[in-house]
Enzyme design. Sequence first.
Site, short mmCIF file in Angstrom:
data_model
loop_
_atom_site.label_atom_id
_atom_site.label_comp_id
_atom_site.label_asym_id
_atom_site.label_seq_id
_atom_site.Cartn_x
_atom_site.Cartn_y
_atom_site.Cartn_z
N ALA A 1 -33.58 23.94 -20.40
CA ALA A 1 -33.07 22.65 -19.91
C ALA A 1 -31.55 22.66 -19.92
CB ALA A 1 -33.59 21.52 -20.78
N ASN B 1 -30.31 24.86 -16.99
CA ASN B 1 -30.72 24.63 -15.61
C ASN B 1 -30.90 23.19 -15.18
OD1 ASN B 1 -31.15 27.52 -14.92
ND2 ASN B 1 -32.67 27.35 -16.53
N TYR B 2 -31.01 22.27 -16.14
CA TYR B 2 -31.35 20.90 -15.76
C TYR B 2 -30.36 19.84 -16.21
CZ TYR B 2 -35.90 22.52 -14.25
OH TYR B 2 -36.91 23.16 -13.58
N LEU B 3 -29.53 20.17 -17.19
CA LEU B 3 -28.66 19.13 -17.74
C LEU B 3 -27.26 19.28 -17.18
CD1 LEU B 3 -30.00 19.33 -21.39
CD2 LEU B 3 -30.68 17.78 -19.55
#
Length: 627
Positions: free
Chosen positions: A581, A584-586
């Site tokens: 996360a 790649n996502y935050l």
Amino acid sequence: MRLLWLGVLSRRFQHVPLRDTCRQASRGAKANKAGWEEKVENSVKWRQLEHKGPYFTPAYEPLPDGVHFFYDGKPVKLSVAAEEVATLYGKMLHLECATKEVFQRNFFRDWRKEMTAEERKLITHLDKCDFVEIHKHFMEKTEARRTLPREKKQKLKEEAEKLQQEFGYCILDGHREKIGNFKTEPPGLFRGRGDHPKMGMLKRRVMPEDVVINCSRDSKIPKPPAGHQWKEVRSDNTVMWLAAWMENIQNTFKYIILNPSSKLKGEMDWHKYEVARRLRGVVNKIRAQYQADWKSPEMKKRQLAVALYFIDKLALRTGNEKEEGETADTVGCCSLRVEHVRLHGKADGQEHVVELDFLGKDSIRYNNRVTVEKLVFQNLQHFMEDKDPGDNLFDALTTASLNKHLQSLMEGLTARVFRTYNASVTLQEQLRVLTRGLPDYPVQKEMVESGIALWFLPLPQWDIVQPTQEAEDSLTSKVLAYNRANRAVAILCNHQRAIPKTFEKSMQKLQQKIETKKAQVTEAQVELEKLKADLRTRGGSKSKSFLRKQQRLLKLEEQLARLHKKATDKEENKQVALGTAKLNYLDPRISIAWCKRFGVPIEKIYHKTQRERFAWAFNRADKDFEF
DNA sequence: TTGTGTACTTAGCAGTTTTAAA
DNA sequence: TTTAAAACTGCTAAGTACACAA
């Protein structure tokens, strides 16, 4: 910003004639636009690209004379090709995957292809093969490397660094940029994840003749290793890869690409989060619409609305169709089957409970029970009617049609943007909630900025002030709060990891420590009580020794609290992978802003390579940044 | 509309290095 | 100084998404 992905140029990879391939995307079309915007609009990724090509895996080194392969109890000297593949298997003898029947069957079939006719005639059964000496040989080699004297290790490190310097960088638009993977993948036995039908197959050695080089026409074209040729040299500035080859297991391409710290990768990353931020502006409208569509008379529309609800609420992946029998049987939202869903009218005291149980990406199990709106529940009942367990839940839906619908709602919107959006929003919200009420950490301005300055400037020199215990605790609490927020996102996205092999043991140790500390606390309490009783009977003021004991008790209690905190954190984290996360996502700007606001040095949140990866974000987020 | 090919992001694991504890 | 644990890095598999052809 508009993303056009013009696709002016054919993207066909094969059948492109050698040498005269040149697909420099239009240069003049948007000459008035500058920099990144122009690049994106034209899908031009670079103007200049120069590199040395991949570094190839060194040639196979035959086994020393003392190491034998046995067949049916007798030593057999294998041909070099057969021996090489035998060593690949021998190295893996201790791994669980090598014990699987599929693995062994695939390996044996591919191995036999590498044998001479004579060998093939002799070696007909894997269970008569004995790789034990080979396995032992490689184990000893690994051990020898581990126990190498310091100077030898240093020498190896220097050699690796030399290689990195020679092959690990390229010139992209005048900047020296680090390459992500400059080595070709060595030959090996394929290890898929989960129940992969191709596990054990031979992944063959990559040769220069397999490799397509991508670089600018006027650059120094990389030289293939002596006696070899490239498959092709081309100049396609609409793509980011430097070299590519076709891998023989799944017939897909492998690429040599830039390191995440590169400017180009950073720009792509930034763009990704900007799209997710745009979703914020329209997400309420989109949610209202899919909720309304749950009542649509059109089946296709209702399926789309429920699928989108899952993607939004549960952060499911979109779930592209996969070729059956070629990969492990995993699914995402659009490829969910009836057998993955259970409906409970009532469960756990709740109404309309949906239970999802399926293997997702990397064969990681997704198992979740959620309460849903009545309409969603009824729709799901309807979608499942008269279907077999193996039928698709959303049979009227494809990922392409779903994404096409999303494009019509917002430019650049695809299913995966929801994952990015919800992940980043969750982090921001959780940080707000979890950091509320924590005492501020009294840090110097320089300290706050130290991690950030690391990026662009040489590290400034300042006096290191040891923070007080209180401040240290406050900082620890904040970092813990950050990890909790990070964890909330990891759970949302179902980022799991295997429980570390040493978990039980180290947890036991920690519990032991807690017990010891507890005993110390009790002992100190008893002692202090005694002194208090003494004081009451004798009167007078508190002695030095009394104060010392009091201090000691306080300290022990704090230490105990810290150990408890550590144990809780460890337990909560044992099966959750935080890194995925974070990477790649935050949106890194959320973390940077939070660090600035609460005076947390950035290196407590991002380590060196992560800071390098997020270089693009450091001057794009002040303490008031909102996702 | 569907299938195929390509290029990119996302993913967990294992090996290595660093740090902390004994 | 040695050992154990934690942190970090590299590797490569496995996804998503889109263009284009049939």
